[in-house]
Design a protein around this motif. Structure first.
Motif, PDB file in Angstrom:
ATOM      1  N   SER A  23       0.855  -1.176   0.000  1.00 23.85           N
ATOM      2  CA  SER A  23       0.000   0.000   0.000  1.00 23.85           C
ATOM      3  C   SER A  23       0.900   1.238   0.000  1.00 23.85           C
ATOM      4  O   SER A  23       2.115   1.139   0.196  1.00 23.85           O
ATOM      5  N   GLN A  24       0.303   2.394  -0.201  1.00 23.18           N
ATOM      6  CA  GLN A  24       1.082   3.633  -0.091  1.00 23.18           C
ATOM      7  C   GLN A  24       1.626   3.775   1.330  1.00 23.18           C
ATOM      8  O   GLN A  24       2.748   4.232   1.523  1.00 23.18           O
ATOM      9  N   GLU A  25       0.843   3.355   2.297  1.00 22.70           N
ATOM     10  CA  GLU A  25       1.300   3.415   3.684  1.00 22.70           C
ATOM     11  C   GLU A  25       2.494   2.485   3.903  1.00 22.70           C
ATOM     12  O   GLU A  25       3.438   2.837   4.616  1.00 22.70           O
ATOM     13  N   ALA A  28       5.474   4.091   2.469  1.00 21.02           N
ATOM     14  CA  ALA A  28       5.856   5.177   3.373  1.00 21.02           C
ATOM     15  C   ALA A  28       6.662   4.633   4.548  1.00 21.02           C
ATOM     16  O   ALA A  28       7.696   5.201   4.918  1.00 21.02           O
ATOM     17  N   ASP A  29       6.217   3.533   5.121  1.00 22.56           N
ATOM     18  CA  ASP A  29       6.938   2.926   6.244  1.00 22.56           C
ATOM     19  C   ASP A  29       8.340   2.493   5.840  1.00 22.56           C
ATOM     20  O   ASP A  29       9.311   2.740   6.546  1.00 22.56           O
ATOM     21  N   HIS A  34       6.135  10.222   4.381  1.00 19.27           N
ATOM     22  CA  HIS A  34       4.746  10.237   4.837  1.00 19.27           C
ATOM     23  C   HIS A  34       3.834   9.653   3.760  1.00 19.27           C
ATOM     24  O   HIS A  34       4.069   9.828   2.563  1.00 19.27           O
ATOM     25  N   ARG A  35       2.789   8.965   4.179  1.00 23.47           N
ATOM     26  CA  ARG A  35       1.839   8.331   3.265  1.00 23.47           C
ATOM     27  C   ARG A  35       1.230   9.326   2.282  1.00 23.47           C
ATOM     28  O   ARG A  35       1.113   9.042   1.087  1.00 23.47           O
TER      29      ARG A  35
END
Length: 83
Positions: A23-25, A28-29, A34-35
């Motif tokens: 996922s975009q999240e 990001a992680d 940031h997402r």
């Protein structure tokens, strides 16, 4: 209309993220970004820095050169691979 390098990079980043099932999240992680910033990069809304390119490349486990390999990006989007 000719596509800009920003649009082509946005597609490349999105294709790599989806190929990994992230996922975009998740991206990001892995990248420390940031997402919402990832989303704006993928929508080609951001003129991001070389430092950001490096963070994304590290997250994907590839070189910056591989990340910006745009001809392959266009072929991946079409479902074709280069040998």
């Amino acid at each position: 209309m000719e596509e800009t390098i920003r649009i082509l990079l946005a597609r490349r980043i999105r294709a790599l993220r989806r190929k990994r099932g992230w996922s975009q999240e998740g991206l990001a992680d892995y990248s420390g970004l940031h997402r919402t910033y990832i989303g704006s990069i993928e929508r080609a809304e951001r003129n991001f820095t070389v430092d950001t390119l490096e963070k994304l490349a590290v997250a994907f486990g590839i070189s910056v050169y591989e990340l910006v390999d745009i001809p392959n990006c266009a072929l991946e989007e079409a479902g074709t691979e280069i040998s």
